[in-house]
Design a protein around this motif. Sequence first.
Motif, mmCIF file in Angstrom:
data_model
loop_
_atom_site.group_PDB
_atom_site.id
_atom_site.type_symbol
_atom_site.label_atom_id
_atom_site.label_comp_id
_atom_site.label_asym_id
_atom_site.label_seq_id
_atom_site.Cartn_x
_atom_site.Cartn_y
_atom_site.Cartn_z
ATOM 1 N N GLU A 1 -18.734 1.841 -0.003
ATOM 2 C CA GLU A 1 -17.730 2.619 0.725
ATOM 3 C C GLU A 1 -16.529 1.745 1.094
ATOM 4 O O GLU A 1 -15.376 2.201 1.044
ATOM 5 N N MET A 2 -16.795 0.498 1.462
ATOM 6 C CA MET A 2 -15.692 -0.435 1.735
ATOM 7 C C MET A 2 -14.869 -0.673 0.473
ATOM 8 O O MET A 2 -13.630 -0.719 0.526
ATOM 9 N N GLN A 3 -15.560 -0.802 -0.660
ATOM 10 C CA GLN A 3 -14.854 -1.002 -1.922
ATOM 11 C C GLN A 3 -14.027 0.218 -2.289
ATOM 12 O O GLN A 3 -12.938 0.090 -2.859
ATOM 13 N N LEU A 4 -14.535 1.414 -1.960
ATOM 14 C CA LEU A 4 -13.770 2.637 -2.211
ATOM 15 C C LEU A 4 -12.467 2.616 -1.420
ATOM 16 O O LEU A 4 -11.394 2.951 -1.945
ATOM 17 N N SER A 5 -12.534 2.208 -0.159
ATOM 18 C CA SER A 5 -11.324 2.110 0.659
ATOM 19 C C SER A 5 -10.350 1.089 0.070
ATOM 20 O O SER A 5 -9.135 1.339 -0.004
ATOM 21 N N ILE A 6 -10.872 -0.049 -0.375
ATOM 22 C CA ILE A 6 -10.022 -1.083 -0.988
ATOM 23 C C ILE A 6 -9.389 -0.550 -2.269
ATOM 24 O O ILE A 6 -8.194 -0.747 -2.519
ATOM 25 N N THR A 7 -10.182 0.140 -3.090
ATOM 26 C CA THR A 7 -9.675 0.673 -4.364
ATOM 27 C C THR A 7 -8.572 1.697 -4.124
ATOM 28 O O THR A 7 -7.572 1.732 -4.855
ATOM 29 N N GLU A 8 -8.735 2.540 -3.117
ATOM 30 C CA GLU A 8 -7.699 3.536 -2.809
ATOM 31 C C GLU A 8 -6.400 2.849 -2.393
ATOM 32 O O GLU A 8 -5.302 3.243 -2.837
ATOM 33 N N LEU A 9 -6.507 1.817 -1.555
ATOM 34 C CA LEU A 9 -5.307 1.087 -1.131
ATOM 35 C C LEU A 9 -4.658 0.374 -2.312
ATOM 36 O O LEU A 9 -3.423 0.364 -2.443
ATOM 37 N N GLN A 10 -5.470 -0.222 -3.170
ATOM 38 C CA GLN A 10 -4.933 -0.893 -4.357
ATOM 39 C C GLN A 10 -4.249 0.108 -5.280
ATOM 40 O O GLN A 10 -3.214 -0.207 -5.884
ATOM 41 N N THR A 11 -4.800 1.301 -5.365
ATOM 42 C CA THR A 11 -4.181 2.343 -6.189
ATOM 43 C C THR A 11 -2.812 2.727 -5.639
ATOM 44 O O THR A 11 -1.833 2.832 -6.394
ATOM 45 N N PHE A 12 -2.717 2.944 -4.323
ATOM 46 C CA PHE A 12 -1.427 3.259 -3.713
ATOM 47 C C PHE A 12 -0.419 2.136 -3.969
ATOM 48 O O PHE A 12 0.760 2.386 -4.261
ATOM 49 N N GLU A 13 -0.892 0.897 -3.858
ATOM 50 C CA GLU A 13 -0.012 -0.255 -4.052
ATOM 51 C C GLU A 13 0.510 -0.294 -5.492
ATOM 52 O O GLU A 13 1.704 -0.514 -5.722
ATOM 53 N N GLN A 14 -0.367 -0.077 -6.457
ATOM 54 C CA GLN A 14 0.049 -0.115 -7.858
ATOM 55 C C GLN A 14 0.941 1.069 -8.205
ATOM 56 O O GLN A 14 1.896 0.934 -8.983
ATOM 57 N N GLN A 15 0.641 2.226 -7.633
ATOM 58 C CA GLN A 15 1.489 3.391 -7.884
ATOM 59 C C GLN A 15 2.890 3.176 -7.327
ATOM 60 O O GLN A 15 3.883 3.568 -7.943
ATOM 61 N N GLU A 16 2.975 2.542 -6.167
ATOM 62 C CA GLU A 16 4.293 2.276 -5.591
ATOM 63 C C GLU A 16 5.066 1.271 -6.439
ATOM 64 O O GLU A 16 6.287 1.370 -6.565
ATOM 65 N N LYS A 17 4.366 0.329 -7.050
ATOM 66 C CA LYS A 17 5.041 -0.629 -7.941
ATOM 67 C C LYS A 17 5.569 0.083 -9.185
ATOM 68 O O LYS A 17 6.649 -0.256 -9.686
ATOM 69 N N ILE A 18 4.811 1.056 -9.679
ATOM 70 C CA ILE A 18 5.303 1.841 -10.818
ATOM 71 C C ILE A 18 6.547 2.629 -10.413
ATOM 72 O O ILE A 18 7.542 2.692 -11.157
ATOM 73 N N LEU A 19 6.513 3.238 -9.216
ATOM 74 C CA LEU A 19 7.683 3.974 -8.734
ATOM 75 C C LEU A 19 8.876 3.042 -8.569
ATOM 76 O O LEU A 19 10.014 3.418 -8.872
ATOM 77 N N LEU A 20 8.625 1.820 -8.096
ATOM 78 C CA LEU A 20 9.709 0.851 -7.952
ATOM 79 C C LEU A 20 10.334 0.550 -9.304
ATOM 80 O O LEU A 20 11.564 0.515 -9.441
ATOM 81 N N SER A 21 9.494 0.340 -10.316
ATOM 82 C CA SER A 21 10.000 0.043 -11.654
ATOM 83 C C SER A 21 10.862 1.189 -12.181
ATOM 84 O O SER A 21 11.960 0.967 -12.716
ATOM 85 N N PHE A 22 10.384 2.419 -11.996
ATOM 86 C CA PHE A 22 11.165 3.566 -12.464
ATOM 87 C C PHE A 22 12.374 3.815 -11.562
ATOM 88 O O PHE A 22 13.406 4.315 -12.030
ATOM 89 N N GLY A 23 12.252 3.485 -10.263
ATOM 90 C CA GLY A 23 13.410 3.614 -9.378
ATOM 91 C C GLY A 23 14.538 2.691 -9.804
ATOM 92 O O GLY A 23 15.720 3.072 -9.788
ATOM 93 N N ILE A 24 14.198 1.474 -10.197
ATOM 94 C CA ILE A 24 15.211 0.531 -10.697
ATOM 95 C C ILE A 24 15.829 1.064 -11.984
ATOM 96 O O ILE A 24 17.051 0.977 -12.189
ATOM 97 N N SER A 25 14.990 1.648 -12.859
ATOM 98 C CA SER A 25 15.525 2.246 -14.090
ATOM 99 C C SER A 25 16.444 3.425 -13.778
ATOM 100 O O SER A 25 17.460 3.628 -14.457
ATOM 101 N N PHE A 26 16.086 4.197 -12.747
ATOM 102 C CA PHE A 26 16.932 5.324 -12.343
ATOM 103 C C PHE A 26 18.302 4.816 -11.893
ATOM 104 O O PHE A 26 19.342 5.401 -12.239
ATOM 105 N N LEU A 27 18.314 3.730 -11.132
ATOM 106 C CA LEU A 27 19.590 3.165 -10.688
ATOM 107 C C LEU A 27 20.382 2.602 -11.870
ATOM 108 O O LEU A 27 21.626 2.665 -11.876
ATOM 109 N N GLU A 28 19.684 2.053 -12.858
ATOM 110 C CA GLU A 28 20.380 1.595 -14.061
ATOM 111 C C GLU A 28 21.016 2.778 -14.790
ATOM 112 O O GLU A 28 22.108 2.652 -15.361
#
Length: 485
Positions: A170-197
């Motif tokens: 259950e602790m690992q599930l919580s960690i995995t969910e947080l890691q997923t949010f973190e990676q998804q936000e990095k993907i959004l950042l990458s596309f956000g930079i492309s949007f600004l380009e």
Amino acid sequence: MKWLLMSSFHMFIITSLTFSQSINLKDFFSLVRQNHPSFKALDLPPRIQQINSEQIATRQDWRIESRPALVYSRPIPTSPFSPTRVTSASVDASMNRTFWSTGGRFSVGWASDLTDQNLPPISFPTAGGRFQIPTGFNRLYTHTFSLNYTQPLLQNYGGELDRLPYEISEMQLSITELQTFEQQEKILLSFGISFLEWILAEEKVKIAQDRLDLSTEAYRLITEKHESFLVDQVDVLRSEDAVILAEQTLMLFQSQAESKRAELAIMLEKPDLETMNPVYALYETREISSPDDVKENISDLRPIIIQERSIEQLEKQKQGFVEAKKSRLDLNVGFRLLGGDDAIGQSLEMTYPDFSAVLVYSQTLGKRSAELDIQKATVQLRQADYEQKQAKLEILSRIRNLWVQIENMKEIMELSRTQIQTAEKKTEQELELYNKGKSQLNFVIQSRDNEENARLRYAENAVRYHQMIMQYHELTDRLTDVQGE
């Protein structure tokens, strides 16, 4: 005349883009979430981990066992009363489960046996013949109903070891969910930079189009003046050359904008994105939290929470090692009802009770393995604590670095605005001098080029500013919160 037609054609392109369907950053991020495979794939690890936790939880479900058996044997005769043949059939069924709240094991069982054997009788000679006395049942039915409960009194008291894999999962599930949010936000950042380009590419097209319009209008006026013998032919050629350069620049920027639209349309599997017009308040500044505010609330950031959960996970594992080091002392309580007879009906009369209570003690000599596990976990906790402190320092340093750059870029953007205003005034003065015959056309063209370059630098600086704002928001876990601003 041909330059006027070309200018009108490009003005038509710009107008078409302007009145096409627009898309802002919020809608663009929604497309990323819906269409990009990497973003959708990140939803799967938490689900996999959740299934893993559910699988571990099934260890406390009821379990049913059944063991039918058929045995035939001809035993070696050891006495005159030994059977010469034995055939037995049995069915043994039980249900058992583990109680994580106590650590106990409970089972209920039923067993039925049929024994068919040849037992030689005892034979005595009498006047009337031989008299035989049976030595046992040739056929015997037996049934047993049993209840059994085992309660740990030392190791695993309260079910700590039983629950440990599930709690860690259950602790690992919580960690995995947080890691997923973190990676998804990095993907959004990458596309956000492309949007600004993409925004920058479209802004360059607009700036180049304005420059071409000015050059085309200037060419028209100078051509009329030349026809009226007010200017020399060389000014017409210079003006024509300025139109050609402006046309080339516009075509280059249009190509860059089209390629960016095509790239994003393919990446997001959205073909009609190529006909959309991106919308963003490029030249507006944003308010961001200060590094001091971030430092005060740094424990709320996802990377720090992930490490905190990992430390909790290590502490839970260490508790398990400490628990496993304890000696085992189990209380086993059992109750049985037995019945048996050579007639199946009477054998079901369960009239023979049986009760037992047993204490079982065991201890591993030395316990070296458990002690080493505890030592290893202690070192890992110390390492994790240092890594968490290092992560906090790295985040704070990156935050401070970006904040300084953002503040400096605001000043640079202000200077760019001032430079544009100065370039516009200089162009007005150069044009006024040229119209009075006190200056050359080259100076007017050069001044307009400087004005265009100043606008391009302003746009590029604004994009850098907003890219750093996005990076700042990603570091502070606010990118998805402010995506619609």
